[in-house]
Design a protein around this motif. Structure first.
Motif, short mmCIF file in Angstrom:
data_model
loop_
_atom_site.label_atom_id
_atom_site.label_comp_id
_atom_site.label_asym_id
_atom_site.label_seq_id
_atom_site.Cartn_x
_atom_site.Cartn_y
_atom_site.Cartn_z
N LYS A 119 47.99 33.52 30.51
CA LYS A 119 47.94 33.65 31.96
C LYS A 119 46.59 33.18 32.50
O LYS A 119 45.62 33.05 31.77
CB LYS A 119 48.21 35.09 32.39
CG LYS A 119 49.63 35.55 32.10
CD LYS A 119 49.96 36.85 32.79
CE LYS A 119 51.42 37.21 32.62
NZ LYS A 119 51.80 38.43 33.37
N ARG A 177 44.10 33.23 36.40
CA ARG A 177 43.89 33.91 37.68
C ARG A 177 43.83 32.88 38.81
O ARG A 177 43.16 31.85 38.70
CB ARG A 177 42.59 34.71 37.64
CG ARG A 177 42.34 35.56 38.88
CD ARG A 177 40.97 36.23 38.80
NE ARG A 177 40.87 37.02 37.57
CZ ARG A 177 41.30 38.28 37.44
NH1 ARG A 177 41.88 38.89 38.49
NH2 ARG A 177 41.14 38.93 36.31
N VAL A 232 45.53 37.08 41.74
CA VAL A 232 46.76 37.39 41.01
C VAL A 232 46.77 36.66 39.68
O VAL A 232 46.19 35.58 39.53
CB VAL A 232 48.01 37.00 41.83
CG1 VAL A 232 48.11 37.87 43.08
CG2 VAL A 232 47.99 35.53 42.21
N VAL A 264 48.95 34.76 36.86
CA VAL A 264 50.19 33.99 36.78
C VAL A 264 50.25 33.28 35.43
O VAL A 264 49.22 33.04 34.79
CB VAL A 264 50.27 32.95 37.91
CG1 VAL A 264 50.40 33.63 39.27
CG2 VAL A 264 49.06 32.03 37.89
N ASP A 323 56.50 31.76 40.35
CA ASP A 323 55.79 32.85 39.68
C ASP A 323 54.62 33.34 40.54
O ASP A 323 54.34 34.54 40.57
CB ASP A 323 55.27 32.38 38.32
CG ASP A 323 56.40 31.99 37.38
OD1 ASP A 323 57.31 32.81 37.17
OD2 ASP A 323 56.38 30.85 36.88
N ARG A 328 56.00 35.55 43.30
CA ARG A 328 56.38 36.87 42.80
C ARG A 328 55.16 37.75 42.58
O ARG A 328 55.17 38.94 42.89
CB ARG A 328 57.18 36.70 41.51
CG ARG A 328 58.57 36.10 41.70
CD ARG A 328 59.23 35.81 40.37
NE ARG A 328 60.57 35.27 40.55
CZ ARG A 328 61.30 34.75 39.57
NH1 ARG A 328 60.80 34.70 38.34
NH2 ARG A 328 62.53 34.29 39.81
N ALA A 329 54.11 37.17 41.98
CA ALA A 329 52.89 37.94 41.74
C ALA A 329 52.25 38.38 43.04
O ALA A 329 51.78 39.52 43.18
CB ALA A 329 51.91 37.11 40.91
N GLU A 344 54.25 41.21 44.64
CA GLU A 344 54.00 42.49 43.99
C GLU A 344 52.67 43.08 44.43
O GLU A 344 52.55 44.29 44.63
CB GLU A 344 54.04 42.32 42.47
CG GLU A 344 53.85 43.62 41.71
CD GLU A 344 53.96 43.43 40.21
OE1 GLU A 344 53.65 44.37 39.47
OE2 GLU A 344 54.35 42.32 39.79
N ALA A 345 51.67 42.22 44.62
CA ALA A 345 50.34 42.71 45.00
C ALA A 345 50.27 43.09 46.47
O ALA A 345 49.59 44.05 46.84
CB ALA A 345 49.29 41.64 44.69
#
Length: 211
Positions: free
Chosen positions: A119, A121, A137, A139, A147, A150-151, A154-155
């Protein structure tokens, strides 16, 4: 000797398995299993393997049945390779119609496990009516803008289907990034903004940014 020439090892493997002859590429896991299996058979201390029937309708606790299955396996397989590499699975099968369950203990030499996904940042500024918020985030390196959405969802707790990711260059809107755009094309220094919007079937999304 403290080492062995790879050529000698390869020739020894070729004698056992013809598919490894020549200079073609082969699967490393398949080669390892072939090597361990060959070493185990050559080093097996059990020269005459006894016949051990599979138990039927055994209702004893799993731990006891598993121990018996492993002892039965070791009665036929006793080598340094078995000591170091072999283990035992419990496989469970359930009939989708009658719901009957069948359990079986199976030995294994190696385990195939998925590698953790790498992953990275990325920093995204979420533009909202009251104030803009910057999010860091995580990813997938090989992910896509989907993606990233989505991240960020969520945040920020903003529904992902309401977010559109854009790229800003020199304080100007450069492009709207679709879901299939790979994140490999996004540099860590790129300026990314996210705009929430209410979708309507006949609407056209035009991000407006004031800096």
């Amino acid at each position: 000797k403290d080492s062995i020439a790879p050529q000698a090892l390869k020739r020894a493997i070729e004698k056992k398995k013809e598919e490894f002859r020549g200079q073609r590429q082969h699967d490393a896991h398949e080669f390892l299993e072939c090597l361990l299996d060959g070493l185990h058979e050559d080093l097996n201390r059990i020269l005459k393997k006894p016949y051990i029937p599979d138990p039927e309708n055994d209702t004893r606790p799993v731990a006891i049945r598993g121990e018996d299955a492993w002892l039965s396996h070791r009665r036929r397989n006793d080598s340094i390779i078995a000591d170091l590499f072999q283990g035992q699975f419990l496989s469970c099968l359930t009939c989708p119609e009658c719901k009957a369950t069948s359990e079986r203990f199976d030995p294994f030499m190696t385990l195939s496990l998925p590698l953790p996904e790498a992953k990275r940042r990325l920093q995204v500024t979420l533009v909202q009516a009251d104030e803009d918020t910057v999010y860091d985030v995580m990813v997938p390196v090989r992910g896509t803008i989907r993606d990233l959405r989505r991240a960020l969802a969520e945040a920020s707790r903003v529904p992902g289907n309401r977010l559109r990711i854009t790229k800003i260059y020199q304080s100007k809107f450069q492009k709207l990034l679709g879901d299939t755009v790979p994140l490999s094309g996004i540099a860590a220094t790129d300026t990314l903004y996210a705009f929430p919007y209410e979708f309507q079937a006949d609407s056209t999304v035009v991000p407006v940014l004031q800096l």
